[in-house]
Design a protein around this motif. Structure first.
Motif, PDB file in Angstrom:
ATOM      1  N   TYR A   1       2.609  -6.859   5.611  1.00  0.00           N
ATOM      2  CA  TYR A   1       2.034  -8.123   6.055  1.00  0.00           C
ATOM      3  C   TYR A   1       2.339  -8.358   7.535  1.00  0.00           C
ATOM      4  CZ  TYR A   1       1.854 -13.297   6.351  1.00  0.00           C
ATOM      5  OH  TYR A   1       1.619 -14.599   6.711  1.00  0.00           O
TER       6      TYR A   1
ATOM      7  N   ALA B   1       2.808  -4.385  -0.413  1.00  0.00           N
ATOM      8  CA  ALA B   1       2.027  -4.955   0.680  1.00  0.00           C
ATOM      9  C   ALA B   1       2.809  -4.909   1.984  1.00  0.00           C
ATOM     10  CB  ALA B   1       1.629  -6.394   0.357  1.00  0.00           C
TER      11      ALA B   1
ATOM     12  N   GLU C   1      -7.446  -8.701   3.820  1.00  0.00           N
ATOM     13  CA  GLU C   1      -6.842  -7.705   2.941  1.00  0.00           C
ATOM     14  C   GLU C   1      -7.541  -6.376   3.170  1.00  0.00           C
ATOM     15  OE1 GLU C   1      -5.693  -8.090  -1.547  1.00  0.00           O
ATOM     16  OE2 GLU C   1      -7.644  -7.092  -1.457  1.00  0.00           O
TER      17      GLU C   1
ATOM     18  N   ARG D   1      -1.231  -2.456  -0.068  1.00  0.00           N
ATOM     19  CA  ARG D   1      -2.251  -3.254   0.612  1.00  0.00           C
ATOM     20  C   ARG D   1      -1.744  -3.650   2.000  1.00  0.00           C
ATOM     21  NH1 ARG D   1      -5.386  -4.115  -3.716  1.00  0.00           N
ATOM     22  NH2 ARG D   1      -4.434  -4.624  -5.733  1.00  0.00           N
TER      23      ARG D   1
ATOM     24  N   LEU E   1      -1.136  -8.923  -5.958  1.00  0.00           N
ATOM     25  CA  LEU E   1       0.175  -8.356  -5.626  1.00  0.00           C
ATOM     26  C   LEU E   1       1.058  -8.136  -6.855  1.00  0.00           C
ATOM     27  CD1 LEU E   1       1.235 -10.204  -2.330  1.00  0.00           C
ATOM     28  CD2 LEU E   1      -0.022  -8.063  -2.601  1.00  0.00           C
TER      29      LEU E   1
END
Length: 399
Positions: A298, A296, A392, A328, A221
């Motif tokens: 999440y 990212a 991931e 991601r 990250l």
């Protein structure tokens, strides 16, 4: 596979040594072996007694103790302890009722006895004075409990078919509602508050994806993070993140983490959030993700509340916001092993079953959902004996 008590005891010795050395997964292995040892030595009649009335009585008396603040009174009594008579006076309940309640809680290791009808607090009972654990007892008994207790009769009524609708399952039958679980919570604010509070306790003390050795945050990250990107320097968006427990833990364990953190959840939840190092924004994850090009996105225990088609829809809302080759997708969920899952895994599968007619998923199942939504798994991170994994994923097609 069954094991003899002697074999389990030998394994317990090894697990105990690993626990002393603080090896990851050792605590969970001790728990697993402890339950296995009990099952290997208890009689069938004892198993029925334990399941049929010892454990239900324990749950009911813990709920009663929370209501009467017995755990607080025990904690306040210190090492001297307190008699059942004094507890009855202070709580306003019948003395015999209190004495019998505390006897059973002592027999089941929730509290301890220090004399005849005299009790002292334990590590566990003291924990039950904390709001997040106290609320957990109320939530699990009042909300989830009726769904489990009514499950056999409900399944019989539908001729043992598999319920798959969020609006027509064990929860709706138990609570006489047509609302999905989370919509029902919104209509019952006291339980919504207790649910959100308990979510901060559910994973307390367990290894987290932000711990060293779990997910390489610096490498995956921080390295390559573009603070001047069109995503306005957002390093992580917590989609459906409740009160922000995960973001607080991330910030606490990685204080030098660059970029902005954004929490998203329903307006009913966000209105109760006290921001602490992140920005809280109301967002419906069935609509387009408003934060573009974050490092990212999440989701923690979000998708296990939804069927496959809805999971695909949720992920499809995130996909256009992601920057190819940079963003991601991080999914923190249970992955059910093909063989020998532990009881925390199977019990969570049962919980989402009775609350939402959903189930926990295998790795192959997750691969299928992600593929349908336009993603591919880059890697799965977990630890030995752990319940949750971190998936991931990245865009399937990178231009």
């Amino acid at each position: 596979m069954t094991s003899t008590p002697e074999a389990i005891l030998a394994q317990l010795q090894a697990a105990g040594a690993a626990y002393s050395e603080k090896k990851p997964g050792a605590r969970e292995q001790l728990l697993n072996l402890g339950y296995a040892l009990v099952s290997s030595v208890e009689l069938p009649s004892e198993a029925i007694q334990r399941m049929g009335w010892a454990e239900p009585a324990k749950a009911a008396h813990c709920r009663l103790a929370v209501e009467l603040k017995l755990f607080e009174l025990l904690k306040g009594s210190g090492e001297q302890g307190i008699t059942a008579k004094d507890l009855a006076v202070k709580s306003g309940a019948d003395e015999v009722l209190i004495a019998r309640t505390l006897k059973h809680l002592a027999a089941t290791n929730v509290v301890a006895e220090s004399g005849t009808d005299k009790y002292i607090a334990t590590r566990l009972s003291n924990a039950f004075t904390e709001p997040k654990y106290r609320d957990g007892i109320i939530y699990t008994y009042d909300v989830a409990g009726p769904s489990f207790r009514g499950l056999p009769e409900y399944l019989k009524s539908i001729k043992y078919t598999l319920p798959t609708k969020l609006t027509d399952g064990p929860f709706q039958a138990a609570h006489n509602t047509q609302l999905p679980f989370f919509a029902w919570l919104d209509q019952n604010p006291p339980y919504l508050e207790k649910f959100n509070s308990y979510m901060s306790a559910y994973r307390a003390g367990k290894p987290s994806w932000v711990d060293p050795g779990f997910y390489p945050i610096s490498e995956r990250l921080v390295d390559g993070f573009d603070a001047g990107s069109s995503g306005d320097g957002v390093i992580l968006v917590d989609v459906g993140g409740g009160l922000g427990h995960d973001l607080r833990e991330l910030k606490e364990k990685h204080p030098s983490l660059p970029g902005k953190l954004i929490l998203q959840d329903r307006p009913e939840v966000i209105s109760t959030v006290s921001e602490n190092g992140f920005q809280a924004v109301a967002h419906d994850f069935f609509t387009s993700q408003p934060v573009k090009d974050a490092r990212a996105y999440y989701l923690h225990s979000v998708l296990h509340d939804w069927g496959d088609d809805d999971c695909v829809k949720i992920l499809e809302q995130i996909k256009p916001a992601m920057k190819p080759g940079y963003s991601r997708l991080l999914i923190n969920e249970i992955i059910v092993p093909d063989r020998n899952p532990t009881w925390p895994v199977t019990s969570m599968d049962q919980l989402v079953f009775v609350l939402g007619a959903i189930g926990e998923r295998t790795e192959k199942h997750w691969e299928n959902i992600l593929e349908r939504a336009g993603f591919k798994i880059a890697r799965i991170y977990n630890y030995e004996m752990g319940s949750e994994s971190l998936i991931e994923a990245e865009l399937s097609e990178v231009n």
